[in-house]
Design a protein around this motif. Structure first.
Motif, mmCIF file in Angstrom:
data_model
loop_
_atom_site.group_PDB
_atom_site.id
_atom_site.type_symbol
_atom_site.label_atom_id
_atom_site.label_comp_id
_atom_site.label_asym_id
_atom_site.label_seq_id
_atom_site.Cartn_x
_atom_site.Cartn_y
_atom_site.Cartn_z
ATOM 1 N N LEU A 62 0.830 -1.203 0.000
ATOM 2 C CA LEU A 62 0.000 0.000 0.000
ATOM 3 C C LEU A 62 0.866 1.255 0.000
ATOM 4 N N ALA A 63 1.967 1.227 0.743
ATOM 5 C CA ALA A 63 2.880 2.372 0.759
ATOM 6 C C ALA A 63 3.534 2.571 -0.613
ATOM 7 N N LEU A 64 3.955 1.482 -1.243
ATOM 8 C CA LEU A 64 4.527 1.583 -2.597
ATOM 9 C C LEU A 64 3.497 2.155 -3.573
ATOM 10 N N GLY A 65 2.281 1.674 -3.476
ATOM 11 C CA GLY A 65 1.219 2.172 -4.356
ATOM 12 C C GLY A 65 0.909 3.638 -4.110
ATOM 13 N N ALA A 66 0.894 4.056 -2.851
ATOM 14 C CA ALA A 66 0.640 5.459 -2.526
ATOM 15 C C ALA A 66 1.748 6.351 -3.078
ATOM 16 N N GLY A 67 2.990 5.917 -2.929
ATOM 17 C CA GLY A 67 4.105 6.676 -3.490
ATOM 18 C C GLY A 67 4.002 6.765 -5.008
ATOM 19 N N SER A 68 3.617 5.673 -5.638
ATOM 20 C CA SER A 68 3.457 5.669 -7.096
ATOM 21 C C SER A 68 2.335 6.609 -7.531
ATOM 22 N N LEU A 69 1.247 6.629 -6.770
ATOM 23 C CA LEU A 69 0.143 7.531 -7.111
ATOM 24 C C LEU A 69 0.588 8.985 -6.988
ATOM 25 N N ALA A 70 1.290 9.304 -5.919
ATOM 26 C CA ALA A 70 1.793 10.668 -5.758
ATOM 27 C C ALA A 70 2.732 11.036 -6.912
ATOM 28 N N ALA A 71 3.589 10.113 -7.314
ATOM 29 C CA ALA A 71 4.509 10.376 -8.421
ATOM 30 C C ALA A 71 3.758 10.546 -9.739
ATOM 31 N N ALA A 72 2.698 9.750 -9.939
ATOM 32 C CA ALA A 72 1.911 9.865 -11.170
ATOM 33 C C ALA A 72 1.217 11.220 -11.260
ATOM 34 N N LEU A 73 0.862 11.788 -10.135
ATOM 35 C CA LEU A 73 0.171 13.080 -10.107
ATOM 36 C C LEU A 73 1.136 14.259 -10.157
ATOM 37 N N SER A 74 2.423 13.983 -10.009
ATOM 38 C CA SER A 74 3.425 15.038 -10.020
ATOM 39 C C SER A 74 3.658 15.551 -11.437
ATOM 40 N N ARG A 75 3.978 16.824 -11.542
ATOM 41 C CA ARG A 75 4.320 17.399 -12.846
ATOM 42 C C ARG A 75 5.756 17.053 -13.238
ATOM 43 N N SER A 76 6.570 16.706 -12.265
ATOM 44 C CA SER A 76 7.976 16.412 -12.488
ATOM 45 C C SER A 76 8.192 14.910 -12.706
ATOM 46 N N ALA A 77 9.193 14.581 -13.492
ATOM 47 C CA ALA A 77 9.547 13.182 -13.728
ATOM 48 C C ALA A 77 10.320 12.571 -12.565
ATOM 49 N N LEU A 78 10.996 13.396 -11.778
ATOM 50 C CA LEU A 78 11.876 12.880 -10.729
ATOM 51 C C LEU A 78 11.175 11.951 -9.731
ATOM 52 N N PRO A 79 10.001 12.297 -9.207
ATOM 53 C CA PRO A 79 9.362 11.364 -8.274
ATOM 54 C C PRO A 79 9.090 9.990 -8.898
ATOM 55 N N GLY A 80 8.716 9.954 -10.146
ATOM 56 C CA GLY A 80 8.471 8.681 -10.824
ATOM 57 C C GLY A 80 9.746 7.877 -10.995
ATOM 58 N N ARG A 81 10.837 8.551 -11.261
ATOM 59 C CA ARG A 81 12.114 7.861 -11.402
ATOM 60 C C ARG A 81 12.596 7.329 -10.058
ATOM 61 N N VAL A 82 12.371 8.095 -8.990
ATOM 62 C CA VAL A 82 12.738 7.626 -7.650
ATOM 63 C C VAL A 82 11.888 6.404 -7.287
ATOM 64 N N LEU A 83 10.593 6.462 -7.555
ATOM 65 C CA LEU A 83 9.742 5.296 -7.274
ATOM 66 C C LEU A 83 10.156 4.118 -8.133
ATOM 67 N N GLY A 84 10.666 4.368 -9.322
ATOM 68 C CA GLY A 84 11.205 3.291 -10.143
ATOM 69 C C GLY A 84 12.352 2.583 -9.440
ATOM 70 N N LEU A 85 13.225 3.355 -8.821
ATOM 71 C CA LEU A 85 14.324 2.762 -8.055
ATOM 72 C C LEU A 85 13.783 1.920 -6.904
#
Length: 144
Positions: A62-85
């Motif tokens: 659930l925490a991984l999914g929540a982080g991914s959702l926040a990254a998907a809603l971000s305008r920046s690519a960086l959160p998505g790349r961090v969640l990728g790691l």
């Protein structure tokens, strides 16, 4: 800028996190005897039931999914790349464990390897820059 490609990958990880997370965190006994569903059994063949451990796994997903959702809603690519790691580290370690402990029918083994490998691959793909992205400074640098 966050791309549609990255958002789709992030939403796939949100779906994985929600599917596994809700089931394990809120219905741990059912998760233990029935995961991943569809008549397959991947958890109960690997040791005795442990409610605490299964609920912790659910919370992690659930925490991984929540982080991914926040990254998907971000305008920046960086959160998505961090969640990728994050998904890559978790996914590769999870896959390695299961490769060393294959149980069940051929369908169980193939399904387990394909699903866990796919989850790790999503993380790897999320880390990669897209053609539209400019190179960025490494974390912790200011570029000044």
């Amino acid at each position: 800028m966050n791309t549609i490609y990255r958002r789709v990958l992030l939403l796939a990880t949100v779906a994985i996190g929600a599917y596994v997370g809700v089931w394990a965190a809120f219905f741990p006994e059912s998760f233990y005897v029935s995961f991943p569903g569809f008549g397959l059994h991947w958890i109960d063949v690997d040791g005795p039931y442990n409610e605490h451990l299964i609920r912790d796994v659910g919370s992690l997903y659930l925490a991984l999914g929540a982080g991914s959702l926040a990254a998907a809603l971000s305008r920046s690519a960086l959160p998505g790349r961090v969640l990728g790691l994050v998904w890559t580290v978790f996914g590769v370690l999870h896959l390695v464990y299961h490769l060393a402990h294959l149980h069940g029918s051929v369908l169980d083994v193939v399904g387990n390897v394909v699903s866990l490998g796919g989850s790790a691959l999503l993380g790897i793909l999320l880390m990669l820059p897209t053609r539209r992205e400019q190179p960025t400074e490494p974390l912790g640098t200011t570029g000044a």
